[in-house]
Design an enzyme around this catalytic site. Structure first.
Site, PDB file in Angstrom:
ATOM      1  N   GLY A  92      -9.422   3.391-100.051  1.00 34.39           N
ATOM      2  CA  GLY A  92      -9.859   4.686 -99.722  1.00 34.39           C
ATOM      3  C   GLY A  92     -11.583   4.419 -99.667  1.00 34.39           C
ATOM      4  O   GLY A  92     -12.040   3.265 -99.446  1.00 34.39           O
ATOM      5  N   ILE A  93     -12.199   5.818 -99.879  1.00 30.88           N
ATOM      6  CA  ILE A  93     -13.652   5.582 -99.445  1.00 30.88           C
ATOM      7  C   ILE A  93     -14.325   4.716-100.568  1.00 30.88           C
ATOM      8  O   ILE A  93     -15.417   3.621-100.271  1.00 30.88           O
ATOM      9  CB  ILE A  93     -14.493   7.123 -99.558  1.00 30.88           C
ATOM     10  CG1 ILE A  93     -13.798   7.742 -98.462  1.00 30.88           C
ATOM     11  CG2 ILE A  93     -16.088   7.055 -99.779  1.00 30.88           C
ATOM     12  CD1 ILE A  93     -14.103   9.298 -98.541  1.00 30.88           C
ATOM     13  N   SER A 142      -6.130   9.609-101.187  1.00 28.14           N
ATOM     14  CA  SER A 142      -6.589  11.017-101.350  1.00 28.14           C
ATOM     15  C   SER A 142      -7.952  11.140-100.265  1.00 28.14           C
ATOM     16  O   SER A 142      -8.255  12.235 -99.990  1.00 28.14           O
ATOM     17  CB  SER A 142      -7.005  11.087-102.631  1.00 28.14           C
ATOM     18  OG  SER A 142      -6.093  11.210-103.442  1.00 28.14           O
ATOM     19  N   SER A 143      -8.419  10.102-100.283  1.00 23.01           N
ATOM     20  CA  SER A 143      -9.793  10.005 -99.363  1.00 23.01           C
ATOM     21  C   SER A 143      -9.526  10.733 -98.064  1.00 23.01           C
ATOM     22  O   SER A 143     -10.355  11.650 -97.660  1.00 23.01           O
ATOM     23  CB  SER A 143     -10.194   8.641 -99.051  1.00 23.01           C
ATOM     24  OG  SER A 143     -10.898   8.101-100.189  1.00 23.01           O
ATOM     25  N   ALA A 163      -9.130  14.475 -98.122  1.00 18.58           N
ATOM     26  CA  ALA A 163     -10.395  15.422 -98.695  1.00 18.58           C
ATOM     27  C   ALA A 163     -10.879  16.412 -97.894  1.00 18.58           C
ATOM     28  O   ALA A 163     -11.139  15.949 -96.931  1.00 18.58           O
ATOM     29  CB  ALA A 163     -11.272  14.496 -99.243  1.00 18.58           C
ATOM     30  N   GLY A 177     -16.564  18.478 -99.272  1.00 18.73           N
ATOM     31  CA  GLY A 177     -17.233  17.417 -98.719  1.00 18.73           C
ATOM     32  C   GLY A 177     -17.954  16.644 -99.873  1.00 18.73           C
ATOM     33  O   GLY A 177     -17.266  16.354-100.856  1.00 18.73           O
ATOM     34  N   GLU A 221     -19.826  25.895-102.889  1.00 20.64           N
ATOM     35  CA  GLU A 221     -18.537  25.967-103.520  1.00 20.64           C
ATOM     36  C   GLU A 221     -18.616  26.405-104.763  1.00 20.64           C
ATOM     37  O   GLU A 221     -19.952  26.493-105.226  1.00 20.64           O
ATOM     38  CB  GLU A 221     -18.122  24.439-103.533  1.00 20.64           C
ATOM     39  CG  GLU A 221     -17.337  24.115-102.081  1.00 20.64           C
ATOM     40  CD  GLU A 221     -16.798  22.800-101.878  1.00 20.64           C
ATOM     41  OE1 GLU A 221     -16.750  22.068-102.854  1.00 20.64           O
ATOM     42  OE2 GLU A 221     -16.245  22.592-100.934  1.00 20.64           O
ATOM     43  N   HIS A 223      -6.719  22.299-109.424  1.00 20.97           N
ATOM     44  CA  HIS A 223      -7.521  23.110-108.507  1.00 20.97           C
ATOM     45  C   HIS A 223      -6.778  24.554-108.531  1.00 20.97           C
ATOM     46  O   HIS A 223      -5.504  24.793-108.511  1.00 20.97           O
ATOM     47  CB  HIS A 223      -7.225  22.552-106.902  1.00 20.97           C
ATOM     48  CG  HIS A 223      -8.350  23.102-105.932  1.00 20.97           C
ATOM     49  ND1 HIS A 223      -8.248  24.206-105.574  1.00 20.97           N
ATOM     50  CD2 HIS A 223      -9.301  22.522-105.547  1.00 20.97           C
ATOM     51  CE1 HIS A 223      -9.322  24.414-104.692  1.00 20.97           C
ATOM     52  NE2 HIS A 223     -10.028  23.498-104.543  1.00 20.97           N
ATOM     53  N   ARG A 239     -13.971  25.502-111.906  1.00 17.72           N
ATOM     54  CA  ARG A 239     -12.685  25.269-111.456  1.00 17.72           C
ATOM     55  C   ARG A 239     -11.593  25.408-112.580  1.00 17.72           C
ATOM     56  O   ARG A 239     -10.815  25.888-112.691  1.00 17.72           O
ATOM     57  CB  ARG A 239     -12.488  23.829-110.970  1.00 17.72           C
ATOM     58  CG  ARG A 239     -11.689  23.911-109.693  1.00 17.72           C
ATOM     59  CD  ARG A 239     -11.585  22.437-109.017  1.00 17.72           C
ATOM     60  NE  ARG A 239     -12.386  22.717-107.677  1.00 17.72           N
ATOM     61  CZ  ARG A 239     -12.854  21.747-106.923  1.00 17.72           C
ATOM     62  NH1 ARG A 239     -11.991  20.548-107.352  1.00 17.72           N
ATOM     63  NH2 ARG A 239     -13.292  21.913-105.546  1.00 17.72           N
ATOM     64  N   HIS A 288      -5.232  18.185-109.322  1.00 15.76           N
ATOM     65  CA  HIS A 288      -5.958  17.707-108.064  1.00 15.76           C
ATOM     66  C   HIS A 288      -7.003  16.466-108.430  1.00 15.76           C
ATOM     67  O   HIS A 288      -7.208  15.855-107.498  1.00 15.76           O
ATOM     68  CB  HIS A 288      -7.010  18.940-107.769  1.00 15.76           C
ATOM     69  CG  HIS A 288      -8.025  18.780-106.621  1.00 15.76           C
ATOM     70  ND1 HIS A 288      -7.319  18.670-105.187  1.00 15.76           N
ATOM     71  CD2 HIS A 288      -9.234  18.780-106.546  1.00 15.76           C
ATOM     72  CE1 HIS A 288      -8.503  18.324-104.501  1.00 15.76           C
ATOM     73  NE2 HIS A 288      -9.654  18.583-105.344  1.00 15.76           N
ATOM     74  N   ARG A 320     -15.056  18.527-113.355  1.00 18.59           N
ATOM     75  CA  ARG A 320     -15.728  18.208-112.360  1.00 18.59           C
ATOM     76  C   ARG A 320     -16.524  19.230-111.422  1.00 18.59           C
ATOM     77  O   ARG A 320     -15.578  20.332-111.237  1.00 18.59           O
ATOM     78  CB  ARG A 320     -14.989  17.268-111.329  1.00 18.59           C
ATOM     79  CG  ARG A 320     -15.796  16.774-110.182  1.00 18.59           C
ATOM     80  CD  ARG A 320     -14.801  15.868-109.289  1.00 18.59           C
ATOM     81  NE  ARG A 320     -13.499  16.485-108.908  1.00 18.59           N
ATOM     82  CZ  ARG A 320     -13.450  16.935-107.676  1.00 18.59           C
ATOM     83  NH1 ARG A 320     -14.385  16.651-106.763  1.00 18.59           N
ATOM     84  NH2 ARG A 320     -12.248  17.743-107.348  1.00 18.59           N
ATOM     85  N   SER A 363     -17.091  14.154-106.301  1.00 21.24           N
ATOM     86  CA  SER A 363     -16.694  13.144-106.419  1.00 21.24           C
ATOM     87  C   SER A 363     -16.750  12.051-105.152  1.00 21.24           C
ATOM     88  O   SER A 363     -16.776  10.843-105.479  1.00 21.24           O
ATOM     89  CB  SER A 363     -15.275  13.250-106.784  1.00 21.24           C
ATOM     90  OG  SER A 363     -14.439  14.224-105.791  1.00 21.24           O
ATOM     91  N   LEU A 364     -16.646  12.416-103.992  1.00 14.60           N
ATOM     92  CA  LEU A 364     -16.952  11.716-102.770  1.00 14.60           C
ATOM     93  C   LEU A 364     -18.380  11.134-103.085  1.00 14.60           C
ATOM     94  O   LEU A 364     -18.650  10.020-102.649  1.00 14.60           O
ATOM     95  CB  LEU A 364     -16.490  12.597-101.493  1.00 14.60           C
ATOM     96  CG  LEU A 364     -15.203  12.973-101.168  1.00 14.60           C
ATOM     97  CD1 LEU A 364     -15.146  13.382 -99.811  1.00 14.60           C
ATOM     98  CD2 LEU A 364     -14.175  11.644-101.481  1.00 14.60           C
TER      99      LEU A 364
HETATM  100  C1  SIN Z   1     -12.041  21.804-102.074  1.00 15.68           C
HETATM  101  O1  SIN Z   1     -12.268  21.644-101.082  1.00 15.68           O
HETATM  102  O2  SIN Z   1     -11.974  22.892-102.800  1.00 15.68           O
HETATM  103  C2  SIN Z   1     -12.080  20.478-102.968  1.00 15.68           C
HETATM  104  C3  SIN Z   1     -13.215  19.600-103.005  1.00 15.68           C
HETATM  105  C4  SIN Z   1     -13.338  19.003-104.394  1.00 15.68           C
HETATM  106  O3  SIN Z   1     -12.121  18.639-104.807  1.00 15.68           O
HETATM  107  O4  SIN Z   1     -14.280  18.406-104.847  1.00 15.68           O
END
Ligand code: SIN
Length: 513
Positions: free
Chosen positions: A18-19, A46-47, A50, A53, A118, A233, A278, A337, A372, A377-378
């Protein structure tokens, strides 16, 4: 032409494509590395899936201190503030680095990065590529970069099954592939294996993500932190498909509202409402469902006609079940998630086992705390991959001897899913957790294919039992309040086994198994 795998001995081995794994390999170039991937690069990770962003303080009204404050607030005061500060400080340059690999980030007409909003972010700071296709676009660019880097040997279709360890130091990796069991000797191994969604019935992760990296580290004797914190999520598409399709938080960021089957909003008492952290929102949705309602995302007005342009992946998944988000309500429910906890690492990604690093979701840096912040996370994976690579490069290669291949079964998470889903969901309690420990212990001790997933589940269960408070994503009805002091947790597989064996002396209450 066949290659003798002993010619790879001594190279750093990265497990996971993954990433986090790809970025670590790219940062290590021109040092020769071996990258082991269970599947073809980009498949079943999962990457690639996603949608959300990468969060970074890129706006003129923003700075890393504000990003840090939001991260700590969402993390319910459990974040490692120093580590989080370091990671978020580096976030803007990490995004520049990705753009340098050719990731086509979405931009405004003037050419600057388009910044999305977000939940629980006080500023617009989320960058995307092709709307909700962010992961796919990053993977496309990174895979191309890896394939054209001669120092990176990618071996696809190889599943790491055990780490060889002597005197708490890594000696290599036993893996399985089409020709049988193989041993790759190395004293430098990086785990970049992703998350644990495959251990749950309802998840937005690929079902192959079932905690393999955690199991490898656990059997090697590593220390873990914050394992009890699992993110659900709030808005996964409530359709027939498993794994479930994510309805990105960015949809709510663009104004979509949550309503129930009566057409009425139901979040009046929830501070932040649709953009609450979340954990808070997932619990509110869960409670509403538990009281007999259905829950929908209403995107008809906002983002309305712009929906398919901003969210082509989600629009297509909705179409797949006969829904048009501009006309129809989208049925949603929470789903597993992300895992905040993981293999405990220091600021260079080093674990407690010498020669073993971890990067990405499998690692626990302390950035995420108890919950989180969206899209951190990315960012974490990209930032930390560089630090991991620097640390690996600074660790001298030493010779390793070949070892006989041993036979370890491919992990089968199916038998453990019902136990984890019941006991380690959004709402937990001591009796449910004890019942899960009781059920998981014999599986984890067995030589069955479910043994590794059960061992991971058992460690999470014991960590959740030990935390006698509610914080972030860990909510216990029998301990509904915060403890006075926020403390990160630590556990090993050995300790989890010992505690579960002690519990096994106790009777399990009827009706909870
Ligand atoms: C989302 O787009 O809701 C997920 C983004 C994330 O899990 O950080």
């Amino acid at each position: 032409m066949s290659t003798d795998i002993r010619s790879f001995f001594g190279r750093p081995i990265i497990i996971g494509g993954g990433i986090a794994g790809l970025m670590t390999a790219l940062h290590l170039a021109p040092e020769p590395v071996l990258l082991l991937s269970r599947t073809l690069l980009g498949a079943d990770t999962s990457s690639t899936w996603a949608q959300g962003g990468l969060a970074a303080s890129l706006g003129e009204d923003d700075d890393p201190a504000l990003h840090l404050a939001d991260t700590i607030a969402a993390g319910d005061e459990l974040c490692d503030k120093d580590m989080a500060g370091r990671i978020l400080q580096d976030a803007p340059s990490a995004i520049e680095g990705l753009a340098g690999f050719g990731v086509p980030f979405d931009r405004t007409f003037k050419g600057s990065l388009r910044l999305g909003l977000e939940a629980a972010h006080s500023r617009r700071r989320i960058v995307h590529a092709h709307g909700d296709g962010t992961g796919r676009e990053i993977m496309r660019a990174l895979i191309a970069a890896v394939r054209s880097t001669p120092s990176i040997v990618v071996v696809e279709g190889v599943e790491a099954r055990r780490l060889a360890v002597r005197e708490n130091a890594i000696r290599g990796v036993w893996a399985s592939c089409s020709i049988g069991q193989v041993f790759f000797g190395s004293r430098r191994v990086v785990l970049a294996t992703g998350g644990i969604g495959g251990l749950f019935l309802d998840t937005t992760n690929p079902s192959g993500s079932c905690g393999q990296g955690l199991a490898l580290a656990a059997r090697a004797g590593a220390v873990f932190s914050d394992l009890e914190f699992i993110q659900f999520h709030p808005t996964a598409l409530d359709g027939p498909e498993r794994p479930m399709t994510l309805i990105s938080e960015a949809v709510r960021g663009e104004g979509a509202a949550l309503i129930d089957e009566t057409g009425q909003p139901f979040l009046q008492g929830v501070p932040g409402a649709e953009l609450a952290p979340r954990d808070v929102l997932a619990r509110a949705v869960w409670n509403h469902l538990a009281s007999g309602h259905r829950v929908f995302l209403d995107a008809r007005q906002r983002p309305g006609p712009a929906f398919a342009r901003h969210f082509p992946t989600i629009a297509s998944a909705c179409r797949g079940i006969g829904l048009n988000p501009v006309r129809d309500l989208i049925p949603i429910r929470p789903a597993q998630h992300y895992h905040m906890g993981g293999v405990a690492v220091d600021g260079s990604g080093r674990t407690s086992v010498k020669g073993l690093w971890a990067c990405g979701e499998v690692a626990s840096t302390g950035l995420h705390g108890a919950n989180r912040l969206a899209s951190n996370s990315l960012t974490e994976a990209v930032v930390c991959a560089r630090w991991v690579a620097e640390s690996v490069a600074g660790t001298p290669a030493r010779r390793t001897k070949p070892a006989f291949a041993d036979n370890y079964p491919s992990p089968d998470p199916l038998p453990v899913r019902p136990f984890l889903s019941r006991a380690l969901g959004i709402v937990r309690d001591g009796e449910g957790l004890k019942a899960a420990a009781h059920a998981l212990l014999p599986l984890a001790q067995s030589k069955d294919a479910s043994s590794d997933p059960a061992a991971v589940g058992l460690m999470i269960t014991i960590a959740a039992l030990r935390r006698r408070e509610s914080r972030g994503a860990h909510f216990r009805t029998d301990f509904p309040h915060h403890a006075t002091v926020a403390r990160r947790s630590e556990i090993t597989l050995e300790a989890a086994f010992a505690e579960a064996r002690e519990l096994a002396q106790l009777p399990v209450l009827e009706g909870v198994t």
